[in-house]
Design a protein around this motif. Sequence first.
Motif, PDB file in Angstrom:
ATOM      1  N   LEU A 176      19.474   9.581 -35.022  1.00 52.78           N
ATOM      2  CA  LEU A 176      20.216   8.452 -34.457  1.00 52.78           C
ATOM      3  C   LEU A 176      20.573   7.494 -35.593  1.00 52.78           C
ATOM      4  CD1 LEU A 176      18.137   7.856 -31.213  1.00 52.78           C
ATOM      5  CD2 LEU A 176      20.304   9.077 -31.461  1.00 52.78           C
ATOM      6  N   ASN A 177      21.593   7.843 -36.312  1.00 54.96           N
ATOM      7  CA  ASN A 177      21.945   7.204 -37.582  1.00 54.96           C
ATOM      8  C   ASN A 177      22.285   5.728 -37.536  1.00 54.96           C
ATOM      9  OD1 ASN A 177      21.597   9.637 -38.875  1.00 54.96           O
ATOM     10  ND2 ASN A 177      23.727  10.220 -38.607  1.00 54.96           N
ATOM     11  N   ASN A 178      22.590   5.188 -36.380  1.00 55.00           N
ATOM     12  CA  ASN A 178      22.945   3.775 -36.292  1.00 55.00           C
ATOM     13  C   ASN A 178      21.870   2.932 -35.627  1.00 55.00           C
ATOM     14  OD1 ASN A 178      25.682   3.629 -37.439  1.00 55.00           O
ATOM     15  ND2 ASN A 178      26.113   5.134 -35.857  1.00 55.00           N
ATOM     16  N   LEU A 179      20.754   3.556 -35.284  1.00 51.10           N
ATOM     17  CA  LEU A 179      19.692   2.848 -34.570  1.00 51.10           C
ATOM     18  C   LEU A 179      19.025   1.805 -35.463  1.00 51.10           C
ATOM     19  CD1 LEU A 179      18.481   3.021 -31.716  1.00 51.10           C
ATOM     20  CD2 LEU A 179      16.662   4.422 -32.691  1.00 51.10           C
ATOM     21  N   ILE A 180      18.953   0.584 -34.963  1.00 56.78           N
ATOM     22  CA  ILE A 180      18.321  -0.520 -35.676  1.00 56.78           C
ATOM     23  C   ILE A 180      17.050  -0.960 -34.958  1.00 56.78           C
ATOM     24  CG2 ILE A 180      18.592  -2.930 -36.401  1.00 56.78           C
ATOM     25  CD1 ILE A 180      21.578  -2.352 -36.740  1.00 56.78           C
ATOM     26  N   ARG A 181      17.075  -0.917 -33.615  1.00 54.31           N
ATOM     27  CA  ARG A 181      15.929  -1.359 -32.820  1.00 54.31           C
ATOM     28  C   ARG A 181      15.516  -0.263 -31.839  1.00 54.31           C
ATOM     29  NH1 ARG A 181      19.057  -5.518 -33.905  1.00 54.31           N
ATOM     30  NH2 ARG A 181      18.098  -7.377 -34.794  1.00 54.31           N
ATOM     31  N   LEU A 182      14.199  -0.002 -31.814  1.00 54.18           N
ATOM     32  CA  LEU A 182      13.633   1.002 -30.907  1.00 54.18           C
ATOM     33  C   LEU A 182      12.409   0.392 -30.247  1.00 54.18           C
ATOM     34  CD1 LEU A 182      13.468   3.877 -29.760  1.00 54.18           C
ATOM     35  CD2 LEU A 182      12.207   4.526 -31.838  1.00 54.18           C
ATOM     36  N   TYR A 183      12.479   0.211 -28.930  1.00 54.19           N
ATOM     37  CA  TYR A 183      11.390  -0.413 -28.193  1.00 54.19           C
ATOM     38  C   TYR A 183      10.702   0.632 -27.321  1.00 54.19           C
ATOM     39  CZ  TYR A 183      13.869  -4.633 -29.628  1.00 54.19           C
ATOM     40  OH  TYR A 183      14.502  -5.608 -30.364  1.00 54.19           O
ATOM     41  N   GLU A 228      25.228   6.485 -44.839  1.00 54.08           N
ATOM     42  CA  GLU A 228      25.249   6.412 -46.298  1.00 54.08           C
ATOM     43  C   GLU A 228      23.899   6.784 -46.899  1.00 54.08           C
ATOM     44  OE1 GLU A 228      26.575   3.551 -44.485  1.00 54.08           O
ATOM     45  OE2 GLU A 228      28.418   4.690 -44.555  1.00 54.08           O
ATOM     46  N   GLY A 229      22.912   7.040 -46.063  1.00 55.26           N
ATOM     47  CA  GLY A 229      21.607   7.481 -46.536  1.00 55.26           C
ATOM     48  C   GLY A 229      20.571   6.392 -46.684  1.00 55.26           C
ATOM     49  N   GLY A 230      20.955   5.142 -46.506  1.00 57.14           N
ATOM     50  CA  GLY A 230      19.973   4.057 -46.614  1.00 57.14           C
ATOM     51  C   GLY A 230      19.185   3.902 -45.327  1.00 57.14           C
ATOM     52  N   THR A 231      17.942   3.488 -45.442  1.00 54.27           N
ATOM     53  CA  THR A 231      17.128   3.289 -44.249  1.00 54.27           C
ATOM     54  C   THR A 231      17.722   2.169 -43.421  1.00 54.27           C
ATOM     55  OG1 THR A 231      15.166   4.054 -45.387  1.00 54.27           O
ATOM     56  CG2 THR A 231      14.810   2.754 -43.420  1.00 54.27           C
ATOM     57  N   GLN A 232      17.847   2.406 -42.149  1.00 56.89           N
ATOM     58  CA  GLN A 232      18.514   1.466 -41.267  1.00 56.89           C
ATOM     59  C   GLN A 232      17.567   0.816 -40.269  1.00 56.89           C
ATOM     60  OE1 GLN A 232      22.286   1.731 -40.600  1.00 56.89           O
ATOM     61  NE2 GLN A 232      22.385   0.538 -38.755  1.00 56.89           N
ATOM     62  N   ILE A 233      16.656   1.569 -39.683  1.00 55.01           N
ATOM     63  CA  ILE A 233      15.853   1.024 -38.598  1.00 55.01           C
ATOM     64  C   ILE A 233      15.023  -0.164 -39.093  1.00 55.01           C
ATOM     65  CG2 ILE A 233      13.880   2.570 -38.824  1.00 55.01           C
ATOM     66  CD1 ILE A 233      14.393   2.591 -35.526  1.00 55.01           C
ATOM     67  N   GLU A 234      15.054  -1.240 -38.329  1.00 52.92           N
ATOM     68  CA  GLU A 234      14.397  -2.480 -38.729  1.00 52.92           C
ATOM     69  C   GLU A 234      13.261  -2.880 -37.812  1.00 52.92           C
ATOM     70  OE1 GLU A 234      17.513  -5.368 -38.671  1.00 52.92           O
ATOM     71  OE2 GLU A 234      18.570  -4.464 -40.358  1.00 52.92           O
ATOM     72  N   ASP A 235      13.339  -2.516 -36.553  1.00 52.38           N
ATOM     73  CA  ASP A 235      12.416  -3.057 -35.561  1.00 52.38           C
ATOM     74  C   ASP A 235      11.995  -1.970 -34.588  1.00 52.38           C
ATOM     75  OD1 ASP A 235      10.983  -4.770 -33.917  1.00 52.38           O
ATOM     76  OD2 ASP A 235      12.756  -5.790 -33.111  1.00 52.38           O
ATOM     77  N   VAL A 236      10.755  -1.505 -34.724  1.00 48.70           N
ATOM     78  CA  VAL A 236      10.173  -0.542 -33.789  1.00 48.70           C
ATOM     79  C   VAL A 236       8.952  -1.211 -33.176  1.00 48.70           C
ATOM     80  CG1 VAL A 236       9.127   1.733 -33.497  1.00 48.70           C
ATOM     81  CG2 VAL A 236      10.968   1.426 -35.149  1.00 48.70           C
ATOM     82  N   ARG A 237       8.871  -1.206 -31.856  1.00 48.41           N
ATOM     83  CA  ARG A 237       7.759  -1.857 -31.162  1.00 48.41           C
ATOM     84  C   ARG A 237       7.018  -0.843 -30.295  1.00 48.41           C
ATOM     85  NH1 ARG A 237      10.711  -7.515 -29.397  1.00 48.41           N
ATOM     86  NH2 ARG A 237      11.617  -7.908 -31.459  1.00 48.41           N
ATOM     87  N   VAL A 238       5.692  -0.854 -30.416  1.00 47.39           N
ATOM     88  CA  VAL A 238       4.870   0.116 -29.674  1.00 47.39           C
ATOM     89  C   VAL A 238       3.684  -0.580 -28.991  1.00 47.39           C
ATOM     90  CG1 VAL A 238       5.556   2.110 -31.046  1.00 47.39           C
ATOM     91  CG2 VAL A 238       3.605   0.732 -31.779  1.00 47.39           C
ATOM     92  N   ILE A 239       3.890  -1.774 -28.478  1.00 46.15           N
ATOM     93  CA  ILE A 239       2.824  -2.515 -27.797  1.00 46.15           C
ATOM     94  C   ILE A 239       2.435  -1.783 -26.510  1.00 46.15           C
ATOM     95  CG2 ILE A 239       2.273  -4.699 -26.639  1.00 46.15           C
ATOM     96  CD1 ILE A 239       4.231  -6.040 -28.597  1.00 46.15           C
ATOM     97  N   GLN A 240       1.137  -1.783 -26.209  1.00 44.15           N
ATOM     98  CA  GLN A 240       0.593  -1.188 -24.991  1.00 44.15           C
ATOM     99  C   GLN A 240       0.863   0.312 -24.890  1.00 44.15           C
ATOM    100  OE1 GLN A 240      -1.391  -2.896 -22.602  1.00 44.15           O
ATOM    101  NE2 GLN A 240      -1.428  -4.332 -24.288  1.00 44.15           N
ATOM    102  N   CYS A 280       7.847   0.590 -40.489  1.00 47.11           N
ATOM    103  CA  CYS A 280       8.949  -0.029 -39.744  1.00 47.11           C
ATOM    104  C   CYS A 280       8.476  -0.595 -38.405  1.00 47.11           C
ATOM    105  CB  CYS A 280      10.067   0.968 -39.514  1.00 47.11           C
ATOM    106  SG  CYS A 280       9.633   2.310 -38.381  1.00 47.11           S
ATOM    107  N   ILE A 281       7.241  -0.287 -38.012  1.00 42.73           N
ATOM    108  CA  ILE A 281       6.744  -0.763 -36.725  1.00 42.73           C
ATOM    109  C   ILE A 281       6.319  -2.214 -36.877  1.00 42.73           C
ATOM    110  CG2 ILE A 281       5.006  -0.430 -34.933  1.00 42.73           C
ATOM    111  CD1 ILE A 281       5.143   2.576 -35.588  1.00 42.73           C
ATOM    112  N   THR A 282       6.952  -3.067 -36.078  1.00 44.06           N
ATOM    113  CA  THR A 282       6.742  -4.505 -36.205  1.00 44.06           C
ATOM    114  C   THR A 282       5.735  -5.042 -35.200  1.00 44.06           C
ATOM    115  OG1 THR A 282       8.630  -4.922 -34.755  1.00 44.06           O
ATOM    116  CG2 THR A 282       9.055  -4.886 -37.129  1.00 44.06           C
ATOM    117  N   SER A 283       5.495  -4.336 -34.108  1.00 43.28           N
ATOM    118  CA  SER A 283       4.561  -4.805 -33.076  1.00 43.28           C
ATOM    119  C   SER A 283       3.705  -3.655 -32.592  1.00 43.28           C
ATOM    120  CB  SER A 283       5.329  -5.382 -31.884  1.00 43.28           C
ATOM    121  OG  SER A 283       6.123  -6.467 -32.282  1.00 43.28           O
TER     122      SER A 283
END
Length: 105
Positions: free
Chosen positions: A40-47, A67-79, A94-97
């Motif tokens: 999912l090359n354009n994914l920035i947030r995954l909750y 372009e090959g650069g890391t894109q995902i910024e916000d992954v949350r896995v609470i509970q 990359c997991i923020t929570s």
Amino acid sequence: DLSGNQLTSIPENIENLNKLIKLDLSGNQLTSIPENIENLNNLIRLYLNHNSLTSLPVSICNIANEEGGTQIEDVRVIQNCLPEEYQSDPNYDCITSWGTQDGCD
């Protein structure tokens, strides 16, 4: 937004949704995430909050833009039911929570 839909799995063809920027799968009954989520090359947030995840693919933080650069910024896995070792593993930086739910084995 696919939150709160009682999903037990993510279809393998999720990789075809390569225009997604945000994917909210919170409040389902997921126990795993497919490896091909990295496509999912354009994914920035995954909750992924409030599921029953017991593992995560190493590729989850390797989601890269075209372009090959890391894109995902916000992954949350609470509970979820993830082992505490994930929190100190640099593959999951990359997991923020984080947070474990009661009743996990």
